[in-house]
Design an enzyme around this catalytic site. Sequence first.
Site, mmCIF file in Angstrom:
data_model
loop_
_atom_site.group_PDB
_atom_site.id
_atom_site.type_symbol
_atom_site.label_atom_id
_atom_site.label_comp_id
_atom_site.label_asym_id
_atom_site.label_seq_id
_atom_site.Cartn_x
_atom_site.Cartn_y
_atom_site.Cartn_z
ATOM 1 N N GLY A 493 7.588 -18.754 -24.938
ATOM 2 C CA GLY A 493 7.257 -19.936 -24.144
ATOM 3 C C GLY A 493 6.413 -19.631 -22.927
ATOM 4 C CB ALA A 536 0.705 -10.846 -18.005
ATOM 5 N NE ARG A 630 -8.995 -10.857 -13.274
ATOM 6 C CZ ARG A 630 -9.462 -9.738 -12.739
ATOM 7 N NH1 ARG A 630 -8.766 -8.644 -12.817
ATOM 8 N NH2 ARG A 630 -10.616 -9.725 -12.127
ATOM 9 C CE LYS A 635 -2.161 -27.838 -19.577
ATOM 10 N NZ LYS A 635 -2.910 -28.662 -20.527
ATOM 11 C CB THR A 636 0.009 -20.501 -19.469
ATOM 12 O OG1 THR A 636 -0.983 -19.551 -19.095
ATOM 13 C CG2 THR A 636 -0.437 -21.222 -20.731
ATOM 14 C CD GLN A 640 6.088 -17.826 -17.623
ATOM 15 O OE1 GLN A 640 7.018 -18.565 -17.929
ATOM 16 N NE2 GLN A 640 6.180 -16.534 -17.764
ATOM 17 N N GLY A 704 2.195 -10.197 -12.999
ATOM 18 C CA GLY A 704 3.322 -10.788 -13.729
ATOM 19 C C GLY A 704 3.991 -11.862 -12.903
ATOM 20 C CD GLU A 707 11.927 -11.539 -14.837
ATOM 21 O OE1 GLU A 707 13.121 -11.272 -14.888
ATOM 22 O OE2 GLU A 707 11.029 -10.728 -15.147
HETATM 23 MO MO1 MOS Z 1 13.747 -11.218 -18.190
HETATM 24 S S1 MOS Z 1 15.499 -11.639 -17.306
HETATM 25 O O1 MOS Z 1 13.486 -9.664 -17.647
HETATM 26 O O2 MOS Z 1 13.759 -11.631 -19.768
#
Ligand code: MOS
Length: 740
Positions: A493, A536, A630, A635-636, A640, A704, A707
């Site tokens: 996703g 990524a 970068r 959009k994605t 996230q 990245g 999270e």
């Molecule tokens: Mo994530 S919690 O490192 O899938």
Amino acid sequence: MNDIPMIGEGRDRIDGRSKVTGGARYAAEHNLDKIVHAVVISATIPAGRIKSIDAAAAKKAPGVLAVLSHLNAPKLNLTPPPAPKAQTETQGKGKEGGGQQQAQQQQQQQQQGNFAEPKLIPFATDQIQYLGQQIAVVVAETLEQATHAATLVKVTYDEMPARTDMRALRGEATDKGSTQAPPANKGDADAALASAAVKVDQTYTTPYHHHNPMEAHSVVVHFDGDKITLHDSSQNIFASRATLAKAFSVPRENVRVLSPFVGGAFGSKGSTWPHVLLATIASKEVKRPVKLWLPRKQLFFTNGHRPETEQRVALGANADGKLVAVIHEGVSQGNRVSDYNERFTRPTRMLYACDNIRVANKIVELNVSSGTYMRAPGESPGLFAFESAMDELAYALKIDPIRLRVINHADEDPIEHKPWSSKSLKQCYEQGAARFGWSRRTPEPRSMRDGRLLIGMGMATATYPAHRSPASARAKMNDDGNVVVAIGTHEMGMGTATVMQQLAAETLGVPYERVRFEYGDTTLPQAPISAGSMTAASVGTAVYQVMKELKRKLVELNGGQELASGDSYGALLHRHYLPSVEAQVDAKPDPEEAKYASHAFGAQFAEVSVDPDLGLVRMRRMVSAFAAGRVLNAKTARSQYLGGIVQGIGMALLEQTHLDKRIGSFTNVNFGEYLVPVNADIPPIDVIMVEEEDPHVNPIGAKGIGEIGITGVAPAIANAVFHATGKRVRDLPITIEKVL
Ligand code: MOS
């Protein structure tokens, strides 16, 4: 790299249409010929051993092919689990050795072979480590027959006293599994705290959380002769392949794991959980393809959660706001059959400059199922505590919360003394504050109102480390001008498939539509686990390098020249009578990258209203500014960030799994009682992507973003609730009874 834009074009997800039209086939939708169905039987006690299993009636029930348990299942070629620890056995005993060493070994294994042997092996022994442990499986022709037969199996137990109360047992805490945030001790934090002009010393607690992806964990597996095909819902197909190969003593190339679509994971699908092994055992025994689809209730017991935590944060500052002491310590839940440690002190080690820092996060082994990575593991509960404490310190000092953070800005990693690969945190504070209208905030608690509602504004710093792992990729230019890029990564996703297609097209200089990205299959080149916000960076670097290599070959074919305008790679191949040109790379982290500390940073702002009579907190709006190198697809990337923020709102206000300590069971194990945010809970969310060029972090300069979005949300909201009400809630979630 000049050909890749700093903020990549916002493109729709290439898998979007198939997902919303039902065209995407998830693991459990592979209805293979002669497929049979498995239903799991779970332990109903938290500690002890199985005395007897009476499967006679079940075996006679219609359609039943097998009832498997430790009594009759084949033993796997994996190390059996350690014996359970009894309540009485350890009382008064000291630390247990070996945990940290084991965890280090496991981490090394993971890095080298992408594989860590699971510690809870299904059907290995009669021991019960936690309630919900999978102790038997019924296999039948239909799901209904298997479900019915499972009710006929009678199990008796020898029960032992269970360890369920983390706080009561905190004296037995160990460092097990703390390798990703080992204890640190810089300067003398206790002495500095004792003599600090201003101090805050508080305890913060966070509850058990469950990931609850929309798609339940499910497998369709076929053990056919000496070959295994597994349709899984996974963040780590190569680890599943390695585990199955070892467990069933077959070569790795005989095991194929496919996982092209994953309906959410958030960390819960990064491990090869016992259900994968027991479904494979079942297929081996009945010699048919087996489908196992775990019910939502079972997911609460067997596929990981964020462990509960109890954290002490003590901060000392001098009168002008400079931090002189930072202490962050405490415990989270662990168990006997996992090395998982909710490393909540990890952000504390690097977020602010301070000469005296002491951190340690320990675990208490309980008879509770294994915790696991859940979106920003460590950072999420850790920053709730740490950034709440920073807010408390700001009030104690009467200094604006943003100013306090700028005063203590770390110009290098404060413990490792490495330079940052890049850091734009001050820009995040500035741009976030400007968009949010922080200057309109009046500092005094209860000083802002809208009619009868109290209004609060709060903020917190967000951060998450930038890592990458080895990844391989293959690319093929065909004489029709189309390119196929292949790497066995996962798409749960995040937009990986779309972003990689973009990156490949931009690097080679061909239209986006000319590229096809293949993933989700262990027959493709090996990718790492999709976790830790490193897909990524890891997969992206492999894609970038393989396209560079492909381009080099094509340019060489063209006599060392770039294509002339009007020419095409398809035509080039035709001229040379070549059907295709291929390239392959193994992208490994460059040791140069380790000379820098690499982290994404952000600033998150929340505005809440609180009903003074009802204690009800409602979100009014959120503004977040992030700098993460970068951005590959605007959009994605925004999606996230939004997903992380929404999950953070859930963490702040709604989500908690209750553990009944008397019976050792989670109790609110359904969507009626485990509350996740719905649309009506979510306010307008504004995301600012601060431009940041990072020449050091990795070849594509992307840090990245999966999270970091969640990390500062809970403290920003808790700080806003304090600003609105004058009430400091140090225990998540912030529910009405805690606000009143
Ligand atoms: Mo994530 S919690 O490192 O899938």
